[in-house]
Scaffold this active site. Structure first.
Site, PDB file in Angstrom:
ATOM      1  N   LYS A  10      -1.113  -2.887  -5.214  1.00 35.18           N
ATOM      2  CA  LYS A  10      -0.911  -1.619  -4.511  1.00 35.18           C
ATOM      3  C   LYS A  10      -1.068  -0.404  -5.425  1.00 35.18           C
ATOM      4  O   LYS A  10      -1.087  -0.536  -6.657  1.00 35.18           O
ATOM      5  CB  LYS A  10       0.478  -1.647  -3.869  1.00 35.18           C
ATOM      6  CG  LYS A  10       0.633  -2.702  -2.766  1.00 35.18           C
ATOM      7  CD  LYS A  10       2.021  -2.584  -2.179  1.00 35.18           C
ATOM      8  CE  LYS A  10       2.189  -3.458  -0.968  1.00 35.18           C
ATOM      9  NZ  LYS A  10       3.510  -3.209  -0.345  1.00 35.18           N
ATOM     10  N   TYR A  50      -1.238  -2.496   8.688  1.00 37.65           N
ATOM     11  CA  TYR A  50       0.223  -2.586   8.859  1.00 37.65           C
ATOM     12  C   TYR A  50       0.646  -2.343  10.311  1.00 37.65           C
ATOM     13  O   TYR A  50       1.779  -1.929  10.557  1.00 37.65           O
ATOM     14  CB  TYR A  50       0.920  -1.591   7.931  1.00 37.65           C
ATOM     15  CG  TYR A  50       0.985  -2.051   6.481  1.00 37.65           C
ATOM     16  CD1 TYR A  50       1.647  -3.224   6.129  1.00 37.65           C
ATOM     17  CD2 TYR A  50       0.414  -1.292   5.462  1.00 37.65           C
ATOM     18  CE1 TYR A  50       1.736  -3.644   4.804  1.00 37.65           C
ATOM     19  CE2 TYR A  50       0.499  -1.708   4.131  1.00 37.65           C
ATOM     20  CZ  TYR A  50       1.162  -2.884   3.821  1.00 37.65           C
ATOM     21  OH  TYR A  50       1.255  -3.289   2.503  1.00 37.65           O
ATOM     22  N   ASN A 113       6.218  -1.320  -4.226  1.00 39.05           N
ATOM     23  CA  ASN A 113       6.608  -2.635  -4.729  1.00 39.05           C
ATOM     24  C   ASN A 113       5.434  -3.440  -5.295  1.00 39.05           C
ATOM     25  O   ASN A 113       5.484  -4.659  -5.352  1.00 39.05           O
ATOM     26  CB  ASN A 113       7.383  -3.403  -3.655  1.00 39.05           C
ATOM     27  CG  ASN A 113       6.574  -3.675  -2.408  1.00 39.05           C
ATOM     28  OD1 ASN A 113       5.431  -3.238  -2.303  1.00 39.05           O
ATOM     29  ND2 ASN A 113       7.144  -4.410  -1.477  1.00 39.05           N
ATOM     30  N   HIS A 116       1.306  -6.891  -2.329  1.00 39.16           N
ATOM     31  CA  HIS A 116       1.514  -7.392  -0.963  1.00 39.16           C
ATOM     32  C   HIS A 116       1.056  -8.840  -0.908  1.00 39.16           C
ATOM     33  O   HIS A 116       0.110  -9.217  -1.597  1.00 39.16           O
ATOM     34  CB  HIS A 116       0.682  -6.582   0.037  1.00 39.16           C
ATOM     35  CG  HIS A 116       0.588  -7.242   1.388  1.00 39.16           C
ATOM     36  ND1 HIS A 116       1.568  -7.115   2.346  1.00 39.16           N
ATOM     37  CD2 HIS A 116      -0.353  -8.074   1.912  1.00 39.16           C
ATOM     38  CE1 HIS A 116       1.223  -7.843   3.402  1.00 39.16           C
ATOM     39  NE2 HIS A 116       0.065  -8.427   3.169  1.00 39.16           N
ATOM     40  N   GLU A 127      -5.371 -11.186   7.853  1.00 47.49           N
ATOM     41  CA  GLU A 127      -5.469 -10.195   6.776  1.00 47.49           C
ATOM     42  C   GLU A 127      -6.731 -10.397   5.932  1.00 47.49           C
ATOM     43  O   GLU A 127      -7.340  -9.422   5.487  1.00 47.49           O
ATOM     44  CB  GLU A 127      -4.217 -10.260   5.901  1.00 47.49           C
ATOM     45  CG  GLU A 127      -2.965  -9.801   6.647  1.00 47.49           C
ATOM     46  CD  GLU A 127      -1.708  -9.858   5.797  1.00 47.49           C
ATOM     47  OE1 GLU A 127      -0.645  -9.467   6.316  1.00 47.49           O
ATOM     48  OE2 GLU A 127      -1.776 -10.270   4.620  1.00 47.49           O
TER      49      GLU A 127
END
Ligand code: CMP
Length: 140
Positions: A10, A50, A113, A116, A127
């Site tokens: 990310k 998302y 974070n 993913h 995905e």
């Protein structure tokens, strides 16, 4: 079973020059990188990816963050890849993540974070198809 999972390194990790260290952990943990690309997500791309989180209080911030800098998306292959990858990255909230996990070592917050991972085999199929066509995924 031999599985594939979708990984995203990310924006917070890309900005802090952690791509190499994180990819090394994937390989050291037995994952084969079957496909990989860097891209800067557009707002519609992030919202679509998302979509299941639409309406949650963190959704707008999540989309803003995910479009703030480039990401590195990859397809990782391994026996039990979905579960084993989630073990490798640790809990969503780095404060709850186990020692030695990627999020424990690198994540800044519940939002920022660092990585993913798909949460099920079904999510992984969706995905992976969101970012890659079949001919971009290398088998062996
Ligand atoms: P990810 O595994 O990509 O799935 C959804 C993302 O939303 C998650 O990682 C975090 O980046 C973000 N997220 C989940 N829960 C929260 C929260 N409580 N507050 C802020 N961001 C969150």
């Amino acid at each position: 079973a031999l599985e594939r999972t979708l990984s995203i390194i990310k924006p917070d990790a890309v900005e802090r020059h952690l791509i190499g260290q994180i990819l090394a952990r994937f390989e050291q943990s037995g994952f084969r990188i079957a496909a990989i690309k860097m891209l800067h997500l557009t707002k519609p791309q992030a919202e679509g990816f998302y979509a299941e989180h639409q309406g949650k209080p963190f959704f707008d911030g999540l989309v803003e963050y995910m479009t703030s800098a480039p990401v590195v998306v990859s397809v990782l292959a391994k026996e039990n890849a979905v579960k084993d990858y989630r073990t490798l990255i640790g809990a969503t909230d780095p404060a709850q993540a186990a020692e030695g996990t990627i999020r424990k070592d690198f994540a800044e917050s519940r939002q920022r974070n660092s990585v993913h991972g798909s949460d099920s085999v079904e999510s992984a199929v969706r995905e992976i198809a969101y970012f890659f066509v079949d001919t971009e995924i290398c088998g062996r």
